[in-house]
Design an enzyme around this catalytic site. Structure first.
Site, PDB file in Angstrom:
ATOM      1  N   ARG A  88      48.187  23.949  18.413  1.00 36.99           N
ATOM      2  CA  ARG A  88      47.605  22.654  18.049  1.00 36.99           C
ATOM      3  C   ARG A  88      47.430  21.829  19.319  1.00 36.99           C
ATOM      4  O   ARG A  88      48.402  21.520  20.004  1.00 36.99           O
ATOM      5  CB  ARG A  88      48.559  21.950  17.079  1.00 36.99           C
ATOM      6  CG  ARG A  88      47.966  20.733  16.438  1.00 36.99           C
ATOM      7  CD  ARG A  88      48.990  19.836  15.761  1.00 36.99           C
ATOM      8  NE  ARG A  88      48.602  18.484  16.112  1.00 36.99           N
ATOM      9  CZ  ARG A  88      49.387  17.454  16.216  1.00 36.99           C
ATOM     10  NH1 ARG A  88      50.671  17.561  15.981  1.00 36.99           N
ATOM     11  NH2 ARG A  88      48.920  16.280  16.563  1.00 36.99           N
ATOM     12  N   HIS A 133      44.277  11.990  19.108  1.00 32.88           N
ATOM     13  CA  HIS A 133      45.715  11.840  19.384  1.00 32.88           C
ATOM     14  C   HIS A 133      45.885  10.722  20.422  1.00 32.88           C
ATOM     15  O   HIS A 133      46.283  10.972  21.566  1.00 32.88           O
ATOM     16  CB  HIS A 133      46.306  13.164  19.861  1.00 32.88           C
ATOM     17  CG  HIS A 133      47.804  13.254  19.784  1.00 32.88           C
ATOM     18  ND1 HIS A 133      48.476  14.299  19.179  1.00 32.88           N
ATOM     19  CD2 HIS A 133      48.779  12.430  20.237  1.00 32.88           C
ATOM     20  CE1 HIS A 133      49.777  14.119  19.270  1.00 32.88           C
ATOM     21  NE2 HIS A 133      49.994  12.985  19.913  1.00 32.88           N
ATOM     22  N   GLU A 178      49.267  10.717  13.423  1.00 30.59           N
ATOM     23  CA  GLU A 178      50.193   9.600  13.261  1.00 30.59           C
ATOM     24  C   GLU A 178      49.556   8.205  13.282  1.00 30.59           C
ATOM     25  O   GLU A 178      49.738   7.439  14.226  1.00 30.59           O
ATOM     26  CB  GLU A 178      51.281   9.669  14.338  1.00 30.59           C
ATOM     27  CG  GLU A 178      52.097  10.935  14.275  1.00 30.59           C
ATOM     28  CD  GLU A 178      53.298  10.912  15.219  1.00 30.59           C
ATOM     29  OE1 GLU A 178      53.414   9.979  16.011  1.00 30.59           O
ATOM     30  OE2 GLU A 178      54.116  11.839  15.141  1.00 30.59           O
ATOM     31  N   ASN A 320      54.690  15.202  10.785  1.00 31.53           N
ATOM     32  CA  ASN A 320      55.414  15.211  12.056  1.00 31.53           C
ATOM     33  C   ASN A 320      56.754  14.575  11.753  1.00 31.53           C
ATOM     34  O   ASN A 320      56.810  13.396  11.396  1.00 31.53           O
ATOM     35  CB  ASN A 320      54.716  14.348  13.112  1.00 31.53           C
ATOM     36  CG  ASN A 320      53.374  14.909  13.550  1.00 31.53           C
ATOM     37  OD1 ASN A 320      52.978  15.979  13.106  1.00 31.53           O
ATOM     38  ND2 ASN A 320      52.695  14.196  14.423  1.00 31.53           N
ATOM     39  N   TYR A 322      60.932  14.187  12.930  1.00 32.12           N
ATOM     40  CA  TYR A 322      61.921  14.424  13.978  1.00 32.12           C
ATOM     41  C   TYR A 322      63.333  14.029  13.560  1.00 32.12           C
ATOM     42  O   TYR A 322      64.294  14.668  13.928  1.00 32.12           O
ATOM     43  CB  TYR A 322      61.557  13.629  15.238  1.00 32.12           C
ATOM     44  CG  TYR A 322      60.349  14.141  15.973  1.00 32.12           C
ATOM     45  CD1 TYR A 322      59.062  13.766  15.603  1.00 32.12           C
ATOM     46  CD2 TYR A 322      60.496  15.007  17.051  1.00 32.12           C
ATOM     47  CE1 TYR A 322      57.952  14.235  16.287  1.00 32.12           C
ATOM     48  CE2 TYR A 322      59.391  15.477  17.749  1.00 32.12           C
ATOM     49  CZ  TYR A 322      58.118  15.088  17.366  1.00 32.12           C
ATOM     50  OH  TYR A 322      57.024  15.554  18.047  1.00 32.12           O
ATOM     51  N   GLU A 391      54.525  18.736  13.695  1.00 35.28           N
ATOM     52  CA  GLU A 391      55.356  18.463  14.880  1.00 35.28           C
ATOM     53  C   GLU A 391      56.814  18.406  14.453  1.00 35.28           C
ATOM     54  O   GLU A 391      57.144  17.806  13.416  1.00 35.28           O
ATOM     55  CB  GLU A 391      55.040  17.113  15.518  1.00 35.28           C
ATOM     56  CG  GLU A 391      53.905  17.127  16.493  1.00 35.28           C
ATOM     57  CD  GLU A 391      53.673  15.767  17.139  1.00 35.28           C
ATOM     58  OE1 GLU A 391      54.645  15.032  17.389  1.00 35.28           O
ATOM     59  OE2 GLU A 391      52.492  15.455  17.387  1.00 35.28           O
TER      60      GLU A 391
HETATM   61  C1  BG6 Z   1      55.159  12.211  18.327  1.00 39.27           C
HETATM   62  C2  BG6 Z   1      53.819  12.245  19.015  1.00 39.27           C
HETATM   63  O1  BG6 Z   1      55.264  11.024  17.617  1.00 39.27           O
HETATM   64  O2  BG6 Z   1      56.294  12.226  19.125  1.00 39.27           O
HETATM   65  C3  BG6 Z   1      53.836  13.025  20.314  1.00 39.27           C
HETATM   66  O3  BG6 Z   1      52.812  12.752  18.168  1.00 39.27           O
HETATM   67  C4  BG6 Z   1      55.032  12.603  21.132  1.00 39.27           C
HETATM   68  O4  BG6 Z   1      52.634  12.819  20.999  1.00 39.27           O
HETATM   69  C5  BG6 Z   1      56.319  12.873  20.375  1.00 39.27           C
HETATM   70  O5  BG6 Z   1      55.042  13.246  22.372  1.00 39.27           O
HETATM   71  C6  BG6 Z   1      57.547  12.380  21.122  1.00 39.27           C
HETATM   72  O6  BG6 Z   1      57.508  10.980  21.179  1.00 39.27           O
HETATM   73  P1  BG6 Z   1      57.824  10.076  22.450  1.00 39.27           P
HETATM   74  O7  BG6 Z   1      57.493   8.674  22.017  1.00 39.27           O
HETATM   75  O8  BG6 Z   1      59.269  10.262  22.751  1.00 39.27           O
HETATM   76  O9  BG6 Z   1      56.953  10.532  23.563  1.00 39.27           O
END
Ligand code: BG6
Length: 482
Positions: A88, A133, A178, A320, A322, A391
């Site tokens: 991607r 993006h 996002e 996405n 985390y 992600e």
């Molecule tokens: C995601 C984004 O929210 O988080 C990415 O789509 C990004 O582009 C990743 O690299 C990590 O976030 P950050 O804010 O720590 O760079």
């Protein structure tokens, strides 16, 4: 053990279903470099990183970054080495259209992406293209960017060029990465370019325009390209899990509100049967707007035709995800924001749990059961849509031995398998990121790559981290060995 209702199973080897896809992701501004080469125009990130004083933690830029503009063949070698099914990546709008408008196409920009796509296909890697993006052409920002309703047409014209030029070979498309980060962090605060900080107002205007722009492009593809090109197109939302900090009904409601503001604001209009912004978002903003003597809600209304255009405009729910935050309501904070604000509208306070494992990025902690709960909630709220995890990843300070990342990938993939057992329709998983890159506000101070990039070497040498070997084995065997 039990944590947040998620039970880690004891089974030793668990398999991914047939047809499940594995990939890795990057984004144009974060890896390409070549910022002012071969006719490319300037984007809002080129302007931001060249501003004095720099808004970036280490004062760095993406001018060169991992230089994938020149080293893309090496990147494809890494993809092949990993054995990923798809890669991607995003297209830089201003590399294709230097002024943002479709009247002037930059041929070297098209050549770059054609070469990348062809190189990938020659190596059996499926291209998954993100149309936007975050690197808006600066020329369009001068006209208001995502707060100008005309962007719906600008975005459509740009996307059409990509379908025309790459759609014969690209079958997987993502319109926008996002929207919440674009609108809230870029327009409603000063966390990301264009650092507008017009709190409590611009993020909602942006939200409506971005939903309309996405939907227009979806319908363009659906009506004019799908029959011939036979591809799939959707959107990706950043989805954090918000867990009530206690069992009180206030904290439960705070967690619901936080989810609805964070991702429901975009998911509900697209994936719910009712369409439109979610009730919690409409109610909270209307209430606060009235208290602040606004003549009407600061959240723009959608007409019935707009609701209908947006509803159902995605073939998959791109997630996405985390991390997780504990969420509570604190009445004493009410009215503490002197100006209208998204945080005040949401009326939820989010905190970290210090017992959860912490990444290099301040906002990121390893909470796999939150990921599991998120997937089940998406299944419940939106009638079990096909989900692509677009992600998921972990940051460290650097180094090749990245136990933290290995633990994270293994625990999140376990949670994903648990969600599959619960009937969630998850079809693909994408690791963020293939290589170290420019991480927006934090520059090069945090590393997300499966491959290390040595930014101090003239060759920008790429080396596999320990996690790359583990991910490779998971992909090869289609199994998690726990
Ligand atoms: C995601 C984004 O929210 O988080 C990415 O789509 C990004 O582009 C990743 O690299 C990590 O976030 P950050 O804010 O720590 O760079």
């Amino acid at each position: 053990y039990l944590n947040g209702g998620w039970c880690k199973r004891t089974q030793q080897i668990r398999s991914f279903p047939d047809g499940f896809l594995f990939g890795a992701a990057t984004a144009a501004y974060q890896i390409e470099g070549g910022w002012y080469e071969d006719g490319k125009g300037l984007s809002i990130w080129d302007i931001a990183t060249h501003t004095v004083p720099s808004p970036i933690k280490d004062g760095s830029t993406g001018d060169v970054s991992a230089d994938s503009y020149h080293l893309y063949k090496r990147d494809v070698e890494l993809m092949k080495e990993l054995g990923i099914d798809f890669y991607r990546f995003s297209v830089s709008w201003s590399r294709i259209l230097p002024n943002g408008f479709a009247d002037k196409i930059n041929q070297p920009g098209l050549d770059y992406y054609n070469n990348l796509i062809n190189e990938m296909l020659d190596n059996n890697i499926t291209p998954f293209v993100t149309i936007y993006h975050w690197d808006l052409p600066y020329n369009l920002q001068k006209l208001g960017g995502w707060t100008n309703p005309l962007i719906v047409e600008w975005f459509r014209d740009y996307a059409k060029i990509l379908f025309d030029r790459f759609g014969d070979r690209v079958k997987l498309w993502m319109t926008i990465n996002e929207p919440k980060q674009i609108c809230y962090e870029g327009y409603g605060s000063d966390l990301k370019a264009p650092f507008l900080n017009a709190t409590g107002i611009a993020e909602y205007i942006c939200a409506k325009n971005i939903l309309l722009a996405h939907a227009k492009v979806y319908h363009l593809y659906d009506e004019s390209y799908r029959k011939v090109q036979n591809g799939t197109i959707g959107i990706s939302l950043s989805c954090t899990w918000y867990e009530p900090a206690s069992d009180t009904s206030d904290d439960h409601q705070a967690a619901v509100d936080a989810r609805q503001f964070d991702w429901g604001q975009y998911a509900h209009p697209i994936f719910s049967n009712a369409g439109d912004f979610p009730a919690e978002v409409k109610q909270n903003i209307a209430l606060k707007s009235a208290e602040q003597s606004f003549p009407k809600s600061r959240l723009p209304e959608m007409s019935a035709a707009e609701v209908a255009l947006i509803r159902g405009s995605s073939d998959f729910f791109g997630i996405n995800s985390y991390t997780t935050k504990l969420t509570y309501r604190d009445a004493s904070l009410e009215g503490m924001y002197p100006v209208p604000s998204y945080m005040d509208d949401m009326a939820a306070v989010m905190i970290k749990d210090p017992s959860w494992t912490q990444a290099q990025s301040t906002w990121l902690q390893e909470v796999p059961w939150g990921f599991y709960k998120l997937l089940v909630e998406v299944r419940n709220l939106y009638d079990n849509p096909p989900v692509y995890i677009t992600e998921n990843g972990w940051s460290t300070a650097g180094g090749l031995l990245d136990e933290g990342r290995i633990s994270y990938y293994r625990s999140y993939l376990t949670a994903l398998l648990d969600a599959l057992d619960e009937g969630c329709d998850v079809k693909a998983y994408t690791a963020w990121s293939l290589i170290d890159n420019f991480e927006w506000k934090n520059g090069y101070t945090e590393k997300f790559g499966l491959y290390e990039v040595d930014f101090s070497s003239p060759e920008l040498t790429r080396r596999p981290r320990e996690s790359a070997h583990i991910y490779k084995e998971i992909i090869r065997s289609r199994q998690l060995n726990l």
